[in-house]
Design a protein around this motif. Structure first.
Motif, PDB file in Angstrom:
ATOM      1  N   LEU A  60      15.523  46.348 -27.832  1.00  0.00           N
ATOM      2  CA  LEU A  60      16.037  45.009 -28.110  1.00  0.00           C
ATOM      3  C   LEU A  60      17.562  45.009 -28.225  1.00  0.00           C
ATOM      4  N   SER A  61      18.122  46.051 -28.826  1.00  0.00           N
ATOM      5  CA  SER A  61      19.582  46.098 -28.998  1.00  0.00           C
ATOM      6  C   SER A  61      20.293  46.294 -27.662  1.00  0.00           C
ATOM      7  N   GLU A  62      19.618  46.874 -26.680  1.00  0.00           N
ATOM      8  CA  GLU A  62      20.216  47.066 -25.358  1.00  0.00           C
ATOM      9  C   GLU A  62      20.011  45.870 -24.437  1.00  0.00           C
ATOM     10  N   THR A  63      19.236  44.892 -24.877  1.00  0.00           N
ATOM     11  CA  THR A  63      18.933  43.731 -24.051  1.00  0.00           C
ATOM     12  C   THR A  63      20.075  42.724 -24.128  1.00  0.00           C
ATOM     13  N   ASP A  64      20.600  42.357 -22.958  1.00  0.00           N
ATOM     14  CA  ASP A  64      21.684  41.372 -22.899  1.00  0.00           C
ATOM     15  C   ASP A  64      21.193  40.021 -23.420  1.00  0.00           C
ATOM     16  N   GLY A  65      22.042  39.351 -24.160  1.00  0.00           N
ATOM     17  CA  GLY A  65      21.742  38.012 -24.637  1.00  0.00           C
ATOM     18  C   GLY A  65      21.015  37.952 -25.962  1.00  0.00           C
ATOM     19  N   ILE A  66      20.715  39.106 -26.562  1.00  0.00           N
ATOM     20  CA  ILE A  66      20.051  39.121 -27.866  1.00  0.00           C
ATOM     21  C   ILE A  66      21.008  39.693 -28.900  1.00  0.00           C
ATOM     22  N   ASP A  67      21.244  38.920 -29.959  1.00  0.00           N
ATOM     23  CA  ASP A  67      22.047  39.388 -31.092  1.00  0.00           C
ATOM     24  C   ASP A  67      21.091  39.825 -32.195  1.00  0.00           C
TER      25      ASP A  67
END
Length: 102
Positions: A60-67
């Motif tokens: 999840l932390s490497e997924t673009d667009g997710i803070d």
């Protein structure tokens, strides 16, 4: 009968801990309320192992667009912006009801 027939085991497929956690997180993210508010808080369950939790949070932390916000209670809050498709205005078509012919 001199030959023995092979029997395939008819056991059920059991999902792994990482698959179970991934499905839970995915369902939470895709829930209609989460999609409207564009955030969700994920709580770690007792059944979530350390390795599984770290792997899912890493993805999840490497997924673009997710803070990601790591909360004091150990939960994680995910926030995301609307995609370009979600920003499009919705076209509403009103149906005109015709009177019954009889």
């Amino acid at each position: 009968m001199s030959k023995q027939q092979k029997q395939e085991p008819h056991g059920r497929y059991e999902i792994t801990g990482i698959e179970r956690l991934g499905l839970r997180v995915s369902n939470m993210i895709n829930h209609p309320v989460a999609q409207i508010q564009r955030w969700v808080t994920i709580h770690r369950l007792d059944s979530d192992g350390d390795r599984e939790w770290e792997e899912v949070i890493g993805v999840l932390s490497e997924t673009d667009g997710i803070d990601i916000t790591f909360n004091d209670d150990g939960s994680v809050t995910l926030r995301w912006e609307a995609s370009a498709e979600e920003d499009r205005p919705v076209e509403v078509i009103e149906r005109v009801e015709e009177a019954a012919p009889f």
